[in-house]
Motif scaffolding. Sequence first.
Motif, PDB file in Angstrom:
ATOM      1  N   ILE A 293       0.832  -1.208   0.000  1.00  0.00           N
ATOM      2  CA  ILE A 293       0.000   0.000   0.000  1.00  0.00           C
ATOM      3  C   ILE A 293       0.861   1.249   0.000  1.00  0.00           C
ATOM      4  O   ILE A 293       0.664   2.164  -0.801  1.00  0.00           O
ATOM      5  CB  ILE A 293      -0.946   0.022   1.217  1.00  0.00           C
ATOM      6  CG1 ILE A 293      -1.904  -1.169   1.157  1.00  0.00           C
ATOM      7  CG2 ILE A 293      -1.728   1.330   1.281  1.00  0.00           C
ATOM      8  CD1 ILE A 293      -2.805  -1.294   2.367  1.00  0.00           C
ATOM      9  N   SER A 294       1.830   1.293   0.920  1.00  0.00           N
ATOM     10  CA  SER A 294       2.714   2.449   1.027  1.00  0.00           C
ATOM     11  C   SER A 294       4.125   1.938   1.326  1.00  0.00           C
ATOM     12  O   SER A 294       4.491   1.756   2.498  1.00  0.00           O
ATOM     13  CB  SER A 294       2.229   3.383   2.151  1.00  0.00           C
ATOM     14  OG  SER A 294       2.973   4.569   2.181  1.00  0.00           O
ATOM     15  N   PRO A 295       4.919   1.700   0.300  1.00  0.00           N
ATOM     16  CA  PRO A 295       6.214   1.024   0.458  1.00  0.00           C
ATOM     17  C   PRO A 295       7.244   1.774   1.298  1.00  0.00           C
ATOM     18  O   PRO A 295       8.207   1.159   1.779  1.00  0.00           O
ATOM     19  CB  PRO A 295       6.710   0.852  -0.985  1.00  0.00           C
ATOM     20  CG  PRO A 295       5.951   1.861  -1.779  1.00  0.00           C
ATOM     21  CD  PRO A 295       4.629   2.004  -1.112  1.00  0.00           C
ATOM     22  N   ASN A 296       7.085   3.069   1.487  1.00  0.00           N
ATOM     23  CA  ASN A 296       8.070   3.849   2.244  1.00  0.00           C
ATOM     24  C   ASN A 296       7.822   3.832   3.750  1.00  0.00           C
ATOM     25  O   ASN A 296       8.686   4.261   4.517  1.00  0.00           O
ATOM     26  CB  ASN A 296       8.089   5.297   1.749  1.00  0.00           C
ATOM     27  CG  ASN A 296       8.614   5.415   0.331  1.00  0.00           C
ATOM     28  OD1 ASN A 296       9.489   4.648  -0.080  1.00  0.00           O
ATOM     29  ND2 ASN A 296       8.077   6.352  -0.424  1.00  0.00           N
ATOM     30  N   LYS A 297       6.665   3.373   4.176  1.00  0.00           N
ATOM     31  CA  LYS A 297       6.349   3.387   5.608  1.00  0.00           C
ATOM     32  C   LYS A 297       6.926   2.148   6.285  1.00  0.00           C
ATOM     33  O   LYS A 297       6.889   1.049   5.726  1.00  0.00           O
ATOM     34  CB  LYS A 297       4.835   3.450   5.819  1.00  0.00           C
ATOM     35  CG  LYS A 297       4.208   4.737   5.293  1.00  0.00           C
ATOM     36  CD  LYS A 297       2.760   4.859   5.689  1.00  0.00           C
ATOM     37  CE  LYS A 297       2.123   6.083   5.064  1.00  0.00           C
ATOM     38  NZ  LYS A 297       2.839   7.333   5.405  1.00  0.00           N
ATOM     39  N   THR A 298       7.447   2.369   7.496  1.00  0.00           N
ATOM     40  CA  THR A 298       8.059   1.272   8.244  1.00  0.00           C
ATOM     41  C   THR A 298       7.421   1.133   9.625  1.00  0.00           C
ATOM     42  O   THR A 298       6.782   2.073  10.125  1.00  0.00           O
ATOM     43  CB  THR A 298       9.569   1.510   8.430  1.00  0.00           C
ATOM     44  OG1 THR A 298       9.765   2.704   9.220  1.00  0.00           O
ATOM     45  CG2 THR A 298      10.265   1.672   7.091  1.00  0.00           C
ATOM     46  N   VAL A 299       7.602  -0.033  10.210  1.00  0.00           N
ATOM     47  CA  VAL A 299       7.094  -0.286  11.562  1.00  0.00           C
ATOM     48  C   VAL A 299       7.778   0.651  12.550  1.00  0.00           C
ATOM     49  O   VAL A 299       7.131   1.226  13.433  1.00  0.00           O
ATOM     50  CB  VAL A 299       7.346  -1.757  11.965  1.00  0.00           C
ATOM     51  CG1 VAL A 299       6.970  -1.982  13.429  1.00  0.00           C
ATOM     52  CG2 VAL A 299       6.555  -2.693  11.065  1.00  0.00           C
ATOM     53  N   GLU A 300       9.096   0.824  12.395  1.00  0.00           N
ATOM     54  CA  GLU A 300       9.839   1.707  13.292  1.00  0.00           C
ATOM     55  C   GLU A 300       9.353   3.151  13.166  1.00  0.00           C
ATOM     56  O   GLU A 300       9.249   3.873  14.166  1.00  0.00           O
ATOM     57  CB  GLU A 300      11.334   1.637  12.965  1.00  0.00           C
ATOM     58  CG  GLU A 300      11.984   0.288  13.228  1.00  0.00           C
ATOM     59  CD  GLU A 300      11.799  -0.720  12.106  1.00  0.00           C
ATOM     60  OE1 GLU A 300      12.314  -1.838  12.234  1.00  0.00           O
ATOM     61  OE2 GLU A 300      11.126  -0.385  11.101  1.00  0.00           O
ATOM     62  N   GLY A 301       9.061   3.565  11.946  1.00  0.00           N
ATOM     63  CA  GLY A 301       8.532   4.902  11.731  1.00  0.00           C
ATOM     64  C   GLY A 301       7.172   5.075  12.377  1.00  0.00           C
ATOM     65  O   GLY A 301       6.889   6.115  12.981  1.00  0.00           O
ATOM     66  N   SER A 302       6.335   4.058  12.264  1.00  0.00           N
ATOM     67  CA  SER A 302       5.004   4.104  12.875  1.00  0.00           C
ATOM     68  C   SER A 302       5.095   4.249  14.392  1.00  0.00           C
ATOM     69  O   SER A 302       4.402   5.086  14.992  1.00  0.00           O
ATOM     70  CB  SER A 302       4.232   2.824  12.522  1.00  0.00           C
ATOM     71  OG  SER A 302       2.987   2.798  13.180  1.00  0.00           O
ATOM     72  N   ILE A 303       5.968   3.455  15.006  1.00  0.00           N
ATOM     73  CA  ILE A 303       6.154   3.536  16.457  1.00  0.00           C
ATOM     74  C   ILE A 303       6.721   4.894  16.847  1.00  0.00           C
ATOM     75  O   ILE A 303       6.299   5.511  17.836  1.00  0.00           O
ATOM     76  CB  ILE A 303       7.075   2.396  16.942  1.00  0.00           C
ATOM     77  CG1 ILE A 303       6.390   1.041  16.707  1.00  0.00           C
ATOM     78  CG2 ILE A 303       7.417   2.573  18.424  1.00  0.00           C
ATOM     79  CD1 ILE A 303       7.286  -0.150  16.959  1.00  0.00           C
ATOM     80  N   GLY A 304       7.678   5.383  16.059  1.00  0.00           N
ATOM     81  CA  GLY A 304       8.255   6.700  16.326  1.00  0.00           C
ATOM     82  C   GLY A 304       7.218   7.801  16.232  1.00  0.00           C
ATOM     83  O   GLY A 304       7.238   8.765  17.015  1.00  0.00           O
ATOM     84  N   GLY A 305       6.287   7.670  15.283  1.00  0.00           N
ATOM     85  CA  GLY A 305       5.212   8.640  15.151  1.00  0.00           C
ATOM     86  C   GLY A 305       4.320   8.677  16.375  1.00  0.00           C
ATOM     87  O   GLY A 305       3.911   9.755  16.837  1.00  0.00           O
ATOM     88  N   ILE A 306       4.018   7.510  16.917  1.00  0.00           N
ATOM     89  CA  ILE A 306       3.182   7.424  18.122  1.00  0.00           C
ATOM     90  C   ILE A 306       3.894   8.046  19.315  1.00  0.00           C
ATOM     91  O   ILE A 306       3.325   8.874  20.043  1.00  0.00           O
ATOM     92  CB  ILE A 306       2.818   5.957  18.417  1.00  0.00           C
ATOM     93  CG1 ILE A 306       1.950   5.389  17.291  1.00  0.00           C
ATOM     94  CG2 ILE A 306       2.083   5.852  19.758  1.00  0.00           C
ATOM     95  CD1 ILE A 306       1.722   3.890  17.382  1.00  0.00           C
TER      96      ILE A 306
END
Length: 257
Positions: free
Chosen positions: A160-173
């Motif tokens: 869906i969105s190849p540039n998004k990462t799990v680490e980035g998601s957690i960092g965003g939270i």
Amino acid sequence: MKDLGKRVSSGFIGILLLVFIVNRGGLYLSLSIFLVSIIGLREFYNSMKYINLKPYELIGYLCSILLFFSNYIPIIQLDFIITAIILILLILLLLNKEIDLPSIGVTLIGILYIPFLLFHIQYLENTKYIWLIFIIAFGTDTFAYLAGNMFGRKKLCPKISPNKTVEGSIGGIIGSVIVVVIYSFIVAINPIWKVIILTVCTSIVSQLGDLVASRIKRVTGIKDFGNLIPGHGGIIDRFDSIIFTAPVIYYFVRYLF
């Protein structure tokens, strides 16, 4: 670098405009929500045409107009608007043989997705909670981008969105929690444990809003919903997270604070 410069410049101007509009409130806020709804709805309906769906745009725009006037005409209530729109669409299905269910469905989805969800911003006008909509959405996006670039390894949703990462998601939270806690101390939002729960939940939903928009673009085969905002794309490209955070914060505040 040129695109980054455009993105930063338009983002800075957008923040200044946002601060002015939210602080002034009233007609400035309601008219801004209306304009964003109309433009966003047009972008959504245009994207559907790439997969041979024919939404009835005038019905969507009519709903946005009614939502705008509901702020000033007491008789126009939200339940009346939704009921009227559904009945109009179904009557059109009955009377016009060229109208099909997929087109009616995508017309209604567009209404519920954009003007209806954005309208929840209006409910928080003149409260200290209204800024949480934007702080969490923009904070999540910013910190997810930074964390993803620095630590990103595992892809979050590569199809869906190849540039998004799990680490980035957690960092965003985590980043959005820090910013919101600071804001809460400044404006005295308590208790902090509820603020943290609200922020974590809303940050997750904010990212889901981003992914939903990306999924729609994948399905329709478009790169951006528009080019209105230099470096960002269209209205939906910039407001996809806010569309989701607004109702979540409103209902959280209404029932749990």
